[in-house]
Design a protein around this motif. Structure first.
Motif, mmCIF file in Angstrom:
data_model
loop_
_atom_site.group_PDB
_atom_site.id
_atom_site.type_symbol
_atom_site.label_atom_id
_atom_site.label_comp_id
_atom_site.label_asym_id
_atom_site.label_seq_id
_atom_site.Cartn_x
_atom_site.Cartn_y
_atom_site.Cartn_z
ATOM 1 N N ASP A 138 17.859 43.259 39.161
ATOM 2 C CA ASP A 138 19.240 42.888 39.500
ATOM 3 C C ASP A 138 19.418 42.774 41.014
ATOM 4 O O ASP A 138 20.071 41.853 41.510
ATOM 5 C CB ASP A 138 20.220 43.954 38.985
ATOM 6 C CG ASP A 138 20.393 43.958 37.473
ATOM 7 O OD1 ASP A 138 20.080 42.942 36.825
ATOM 8 O OD2 ASP A 138 20.839 44.994 36.943
ATOM 9 N N ILE A 139 18.856 43.737 41.751
ATOM 10 C CA ILE A 139 19.066 43.812 43.200
ATOM 11 C C ILE A 139 18.398 42.646 43.927
ATOM 12 O O ILE A 139 19.014 41.993 44.773
ATOM 13 C CB ILE A 139 18.545 45.154 43.749
ATOM 14 C CG1 ILE A 139 19.405 46.311 43.222
ATOM 15 C CG2 ILE A 139 18.544 45.154 45.281
ATOM 16 C CD1 ILE A 139 18.782 47.683 43.425
ATOM 17 N N VAL A 140 17.135 42.369 43.620
ATOM 18 C CA VAL A 140 16.428 41.307 44.354
ATOM 19 C C VAL A 140 16.896 39.924 43.924
ATOM 20 O O VAL A 140 16.752 38.951 44.669
ATOM 21 C CB VAL A 140 14.894 41.432 44.223
ATOM 22 C CG1 VAL A 140 14.422 42.770 44.752
ATOM 23 C CG2 VAL A 140 14.413 41.221 42.787
ATOM 24 N N GLY A 141 17.452 39.827 42.717
ATOM 25 C CA GLY A 141 18.026 38.565 42.262
ATOM 26 C C GLY A 141 16.998 37.543 41.815
ATOM 27 O O GLY A 141 15.791 37.796 41.806
ATOM 28 N N ASP A 142 17.489 36.364 41.475
ATOM 29 C CA ASP A 142 16.597 35.355 40.895
ATOM 30 C C ASP A 142 15.659 34.719 41.912
ATOM 31 O O ASP A 142 14.720 34.009 41.537
ATOM 32 C CB ASP A 142 17.401 34.281 40.147
ATOM 33 C CG ASP A 142 18.475 33.624 40.998
ATOM 34 O OD1 ASP A 142 18.478 33.832 42.230
ATOM 35 O OD2 ASP A 142 19.310 32.901 40.433
ATOM 36 N N LYS A 143 15.875 34.983 43.201
ATOM 37 C CA LYS A 143 14.946 34.485 44.222
ATOM 38 C C LYS A 143 13.955 35.560 44.664
ATOM 39 O O LYS A 143 13.056 35.289 45.461
ATOM 40 C CB LYS A 143 15.721 33.946 45.427
ATOM 41 C CG LYS A 143 16.515 32.682 45.105
ATOM 42 C CD LYS A 143 17.201 32.128 46.339
ATOM 43 C CE LYS A 143 17.983 30.860 45.994
ATOM 44 N NZ LYS A 143 18.694 30.314 47.193
ATOM 45 N N GLY A 144 14.136 36.776 44.174
ATOM 46 C CA GLY A 144 13.168 37.838 44.409
ATOM 47 C C GLY A 144 12.156 37.875 43.276
ATOM 48 O O GLY A 144 12.249 37.110 42.313
ATOM 49 N N PHE A 145 11.179 38.792 43.391
ATOM 50 C CA PHE A 145 10.152 38.859 42.347
ATOM 51 C C PHE A 145 9.557 40.258 42.298
ATOM 52 O O PHE A 145 9.400 40.919 43.331
ATOM 53 C CB PHE A 145 9.040 37.844 42.611
ATOM 54 C CG PHE A 145 8.218 37.540 41.394
ATOM 55 C CD1 PHE A 145 8.703 36.695 40.409
ATOM 56 C CD2 PHE A 145 6.975 38.120 41.214
ATOM 57 C CE1 PHE A 145 7.959 36.425 39.269
ATOM 58 C CE2 PHE A 145 6.222 37.861 40.081
ATOM 59 C CZ PHE A 145 6.714 37.005 39.102
ATOM 60 N N ILE A 146 9.216 40.702 41.075
ATOM 61 C CA ILE A 146 8.654 42.039 40.870
ATOM 62 C C ILE A 146 7.358 41.954 40.078
ATOM 63 O O ILE A 146 7.330 41.387 38.977
ATOM 64 C CB ILE A 146 9.635 42.947 40.096
ATOM 65 C CG1 ILE A 146 10.994 42.986 40.781
ATOM 66 C CG2 ILE A 146 9.064 44.360 39.961
ATOM 67 C CD1 ILE A 146 12.102 43.497 39.882
ATOM 68 N N PHE A 147 6.295 42.513 40.634
ATOM 69 C CA PHE A 147 5.062 42.737 39.892
ATOM 70 C C PHE A 147 5.184 44.135 39.285
ATOM 71 O O PHE A 147 5.136 45.134 40.005
ATOM 72 C CB PHE A 147 3.846 42.655 40.809
ATOM 73 C CG PHE A 147 3.672 41.315 41.475
ATOM 74 C CD1 PHE A 147 3.050 40.264 40.817
ATOM 75 C CD2 PHE A 147 4.140 41.108 42.771
ATOM 76 C CE1 PHE A 147 2.897 39.029 41.432
ATOM 77 C CE2 PHE A 147 3.987 39.882 43.395
ATOM 78 C CZ PHE A 147 3.367 38.835 42.723
ATOM 79 N N ALA A 148 5.377 44.202 37.972
ATOM 80 C CA ALA A 148 5.624 45.475 37.285
ATOM 81 C C ALA A 148 4.324 45.947 36.639
ATOM 82 O O ALA A 148 3.923 45.459 35.584
ATOM 83 C CB ALA A 148 6.718 45.303 36.240
#
Length: 224
Positions: free
Chosen positions: A90-100
């Motif tokens: 939610d915080i980084v938004g659709d232009k952020g990205f997370i390697f989980a």
């Protein structure tokens, strides 16, 4: 509902008898772990449970900074079923990205389902202790988050920060003292971890998470 403060972009609060944290829902109408949804005008927010997320607990314990921003790329070590991952999403938004990343196949299924709805999450099945083995899967990131309950937590953290974190990037380490050394008091474990971190990184802040998480602390660090 107002922005908590300008150090914590993307995080909101509502203060009644106690402070409640929220993030703006990237996928309106969808819950991740049974959390409460709240609408304000045309926006939907998800309540962030500090007893299920060490990052939320640290914020309520008044950590001075987090270092996570909108549009950031993130490596999350120990993603589990994705509770905190979803709020970072939610915080980084659709232009952020997370390697989980997680090494347990049983939780990878939940992360895959989560990533199908949240397109800024990529599940990675790998062992956090061996970052060289997933170099081809993870790029350099702005922010590193680690919640790996095993021995040598500081060493794993430093190794991954050295490999993936951009210079000047922030990193958030959760330490479970009983996983590190059950024979020593949490205070001694935290002190030893801090000594290791300060040799390699800048320790910006530290918080013990009681009463939200027993025998846990967090460090916020910056890469030199």
């Amino acid at each position: 509902m107002k922005l908590l403060n300008n150090k914590f972009p993307g995080i909101y609060y509502e203060k009644r008898k106690r402070m409640r944290l929220y993030t703006k829902n990237l996928t309106p109408g969808e819950k991740v772990y049974g959390e409460r949804l709240k609408r304000k005008k045309d926006e939907e927010y998800r309540e962030w449970d500090p007893r299920r997320s060490k990052l939320a607990a640290a914020i309520l314990k008044r950590i001075s900074q987090v270092g996570l921003n909108v549009n950031d790329s993130v490596l999350y070590l120990g993603a589990s079923t994705g509770t905190t991952v979803s709020h970072i999403s939610d915080i980084v938004g659709d232009k952020g990205f997370i390697f989980a990343l997680d090494f347990a196949p049983r939780v990878m299924r939940d992360l895959v389902f989560l990533s199908e709805k949240r397109k800024n999450i990529a599940p990675v099945l790998a062992d956090a202790t061996q970052p060289r083995k997933f170099l081809h899967l993870v790029s350099e990131v702005d922010f590193l988050y680690q919640d790996v309950a095993q021995k040598n937590q500081a060493e794993i953290f430093i190794k991954n920060a050295s490999t993936f974190l951009k210079p000047g990037g922030f990193a958030f380490l959760c330490v479970k003292s009983r996983s590190e050394d059950v024979t020593k008091s949490p205070k001694k474990v935290y002190s030893k971890v801090r000594d290791k971190l300060e040799k390699e990184m800048i320790v910006a802040d530290f918080r013990i998470l009681d009463p939200y998480e027993k025998d846990h602390c967090v460090f916020i660090c910056k890469k030199k």
